[in-house]
Design a protein around this motif. Structure first.
Motif, PDB file in Angstrom:
ATOM      1  N   HIS A  48      13.656 -36.834  21.133  1.00 56.78           N
ATOM      2  CA  HIS A  48      13.135 -36.025  22.247  1.00 56.78           C
ATOM      3  C   HIS A  48      14.224 -35.730  23.277  1.00 56.78           C
ATOM      4  O   HIS A  48      14.329 -34.611  23.783  1.00 56.78           O
ATOM      5  CB  HIS A  48      11.959 -36.743  22.910  1.00 56.78           C
ATOM      6  CG  HIS A  48      10.675 -36.575  22.160  1.00 56.78           C
ATOM      7  ND1 HIS A  48       9.953 -35.402  22.165  1.00 56.78           N
ATOM      8  CD2 HIS A  48       9.997 -37.419  21.360  1.00 56.78           C
ATOM      9  CE1 HIS A  48       8.873 -35.535  21.407  1.00 56.78           C
ATOM     10  NE2 HIS A  48       8.878 -36.756  20.900  1.00 56.78           N
ATOM     11  N   ASP A  68      15.359 -32.031  24.134  1.00 58.06           N
ATOM     12  CA  ASP A  68      15.181 -31.524  25.505  1.00 58.06           C
ATOM     13  C   ASP A  68      16.471 -30.899  26.036  1.00 58.06           C
ATOM     14  O   ASP A  68      16.438 -30.035  26.906  1.00 58.06           O
ATOM     15  CB  ASP A  68      14.739 -32.654  26.456  1.00 58.06           C
ATOM     16  CG  ASP A  68      13.302 -33.087  26.196  1.00 58.06           C
ATOM     17  OD1 ASP A  68      12.600 -32.387  25.439  1.00 58.06           O
ATOM     18  OD2 ASP A  68      12.894 -34.140  26.735  1.00 58.06           O
ATOM     19  N   THR A 110       7.038 -32.383  14.777  1.00 55.83           N
ATOM     20  CA  THR A 110       5.993 -31.470  15.253  1.00 55.83           C
ATOM     21  C   THR A 110       5.880 -31.506  16.770  1.00 55.83           C
ATOM     22  O   THR A 110       5.760 -30.459  17.419  1.00 55.83           O
ATOM     23  CB  THR A 110       4.631 -31.834  14.613  1.00 55.83           C
ATOM     24  OG1 THR A 110       4.776 -31.762  13.199  1.00 55.83           O
ATOM     25  CG2 THR A 110       3.524 -30.903  15.066  1.00 55.83           C
ATOM     26  N   GLU A 111       5.922 -32.720  17.340  1.00 54.57           N
ATOM     27  CA  GLU A 111       5.880 -32.850  18.810  1.00 54.57           C
ATOM     28  C   GLU A 111       7.009 -32.051  19.452  1.00 54.57           C
ATOM     29  O   GLU A 111       6.817 -31.357  20.451  1.00 54.57           O
ATOM     30  CB  GLU A 111       6.073 -34.323  19.231  1.00 54.57           C
ATOM     31  CG  GLU A 111       4.857 -35.216  19.157  1.00 54.57           C
ATOM     32  CD  GLU A 111       5.230 -36.692  19.364  1.00 54.57           C
ATOM     33  OE1 GLU A 111       4.446 -37.528  18.911  1.00 54.57           O
ATOM     34  OE2 GLU A 111       6.296 -36.983  19.959  1.00 54.57           O
ATOM     35  N   ILE A 112       8.203 -32.166  18.875  1.00 56.34           N
ATOM     36  CA  ILE A 112       9.367 -31.462  19.435  1.00 56.34           C
ATOM     37  C   ILE A 112       9.179 -29.955  19.307  1.00 56.34           C
ATOM     38  O   ILE A 112       9.410 -29.199  20.257  1.00 56.34           O
ATOM     39  CB  ILE A 112      10.665 -31.934  18.731  1.00 56.34           C
ATOM     40  CG1 ILE A 112      10.969 -33.376  19.149  1.00 56.34           C
ATOM     41  CG2 ILE A 112      11.848 -31.016  19.061  1.00 56.34           C
ATOM     42  CD1 ILE A 112      12.109 -34.032  18.390  1.00 56.34           C
ATOM     43  N   GLU A 157      12.964 -44.750  26.333  1.00 55.42           N
ATOM     44  CA  GLU A 157      13.656 -43.623  26.974  1.00 55.42           C
ATOM     45  C   GLU A 157      14.874 -44.090  27.769  1.00 55.42           C
ATOM     46  O   GLU A 157      15.854 -43.348  27.924  1.00 55.42           O
ATOM     47  CB  GLU A 157      12.719 -42.872  27.925  1.00 55.42           C
ATOM     48  CG  GLU A 157      11.555 -42.163  27.260  1.00 55.42           C
ATOM     49  CD  GLU A 157      10.453 -43.112  26.778  1.00 55.42           C
ATOM     50  OE1 GLU A 157      10.371 -44.258  27.283  1.00 55.42           O
ATOM     51  OE2 GLU A 157       9.682 -42.711  25.888  1.00 55.42           O
ATOM     52  N   ASP A 170       6.366 -28.348  19.071  1.00 53.72           N
ATOM     53  CA  ASP A 170       5.288 -27.931  19.985  1.00 53.72           C
ATOM     54  C   ASP A 170       5.807 -27.782  21.413  1.00 53.72           C
ATOM     55  O   ASP A 170       5.274 -26.998  22.204  1.00 53.72           O
ATOM     56  CB  ASP A 170       4.133 -28.941  19.960  1.00 53.72           C
ATOM     57  CG  ASP A 170       3.359 -28.869  18.654  1.00 53.72           C
ATOM     58  OD1 ASP A 170       3.572 -27.904  17.896  1.00 53.72           O
ATOM     59  OD2 ASP A 170       2.557 -29.793  18.393  1.00 53.72           O
ATOM     60  N   GLY A 171       6.836 -28.554  21.751  1.00 48.77           N
ATOM     61  CA  GLY A 171       7.434 -28.473  23.083  1.00 48.77           C
ATOM     62  C   GLY A 171       8.507 -27.400  23.181  1.00 48.77           C
ATOM     63  O   GLY A 171       9.216 -27.328  24.187  1.00 48.77           O
ATOM     64  N   GLY A 172       8.666 -26.616  22.125  1.00 48.04           N
ATOM     65  CA  GLY A 172       9.645 -25.526  22.140  1.00 48.04           C
ATOM     66  C   GLY A 172      11.012 -25.919  21.612  1.00 48.04           C
ATOM     67  O   GLY A 172      11.962 -25.128  21.654  1.00 48.04           O
ATOM     68  N   GLY A 173      11.140 -27.142  21.091  1.00 52.93           N
ATOM     69  CA  GLY A 173      12.429 -27.608  20.582  1.00 52.93           C
ATOM     70  C   GLY A 173      12.601 -27.310  19.097  1.00 52.93           C
ATOM     71  O   GLY A 173      11.702 -26.783  18.443  1.00 52.93           O
TER      72      GLY A 173
END
Ligand code: NAD
Length: 248
Positions: A24, A28, A48-50, A217, A52-55
């Motif tokens: 992530h 980002d 998929t999460e990435i 993180e 979905d966040g535009g990555g």
């Protein structure tokens, strides 16, 4: 130097914990991320999460103990994104703090295979691609405070992480300045690896300067720094990200 927004980062063990946080963190920043893990569903979920966040991310099955598998990871990464700029050797397993006298061959070999042979296999497979072009390639190995002192794991884990720091130094020695290799040494971090021992993490970190365990993180941000131009003169070191655990 590697410009993070234009880079391709391959991260092993990225379905969970610190590897997931690294995926992530890099995405980002605009990097294209290859999410590598033996946990195919977990890796796919992170990619998929990435997305979905535009990555930009791709999940790839990869077992770092298997030389054919790591070759496939490199091939698939290059096929999709054209190159590899950053390799994060992060996949790892714990040994339940087993002392040498109680460690079976199977336990010892499994831990050394994932934590030490894995980074070797993955790095050897990726080196030709990491060295391509004019930019430096970056390797970041997830070691541990168990790579510097005893007691952060059992015999196999501590040996594997001490070995991984040695591997990091030798990579720097042999391949600098084309490759900039460093390691991070987390202390206690709440991840999949430690989910059954959160009370132990609290007890272990109570007297440390930070007085607590870390979120994944907090380690991933240091890895992102080490991969960036900001760390252009940082070669061959093993950075403690341990809440001050090792100050004494
Ligand atoms: P985690 O269990 O959440 O993540 C590790 C990931 O590695 C998992 O997704 C797992 O499926 C994957 N993996 C295991 N074997 C693999 C293999 N053969 N090939 C590819 N992937 C494989 O644990 P984490 O805490 O995020 O661990 C990441 C790294 O951090 C490890 O190297 C670990 O030793 C190190 N570390 C963890 C802590 C901590 O407190 N959690 C502290 C210091 C260092």
């Amino acid at each position: 130097m590697v410009s993070l927004p234009d880079s391709v980062a391959v991260i092993t063990g990225a379905a969970s914990g610190m590897g997931k946080a690294m995926a992530h963190e890099f995405a980002d920043e605009g990097a294209s991320v290859v999410v590598v893990d033996v946990d195919e569903d977990g890796a796919a979920a992170v990619a998929t999460e990435i997305a979905d966040g535009g990555g930009d991310a791709m999940a790839v099955y990869g077992d770092v103990t298997d030389t054919d598998s790591v070759e496939s990871v490199v091939e698939e990464s290059v096929e999709e994104f054209g190159t590899i700029d950053i390799l994060c050797n992060n996949a790892g397993i714990l040994d339940d703090f087993t002392p040498a006298g109680e460690a079976s061959d199977d336990l010892w070999n499994a831990v050394i295979d994932v934590n030490l042979n894995g980074p070797f296999h993955m790095t050897r497979a990726a080196l030709p691609v990491l060295q391509e072009g004019n930019e430096e390639g970056v390797v970041i190995n997830t070691a541990s405070i168990a790579g510097k002192v005893a007691g952060g794991g059992g015999a196999a884990y501590t040996t594997s992480k001490h070995g991984l720091i040695g591997f990091t130094k030798q990579l720097s020695h042999d391949y600098g300045p084309d490759i900039r290799a460093n390691a991070v040494c987390p202390g206690a971090v709440a991840t999949g690896m430690t989910e059954d021992m959160i009370e132990d993490l609290e007890a272990m970190t109570e007297g440390t300067p930070a007085g607590r365990y870390a979120k994944p993180e907090e380690i991933a941000r240091v890895v992102r720094y080490l991969a960036s131009d900001e760390a252009s003169f940082v070669h061959g070191t093993a950075v403690n990200v341990d809440g001050g655990w090792l100050v004494d």
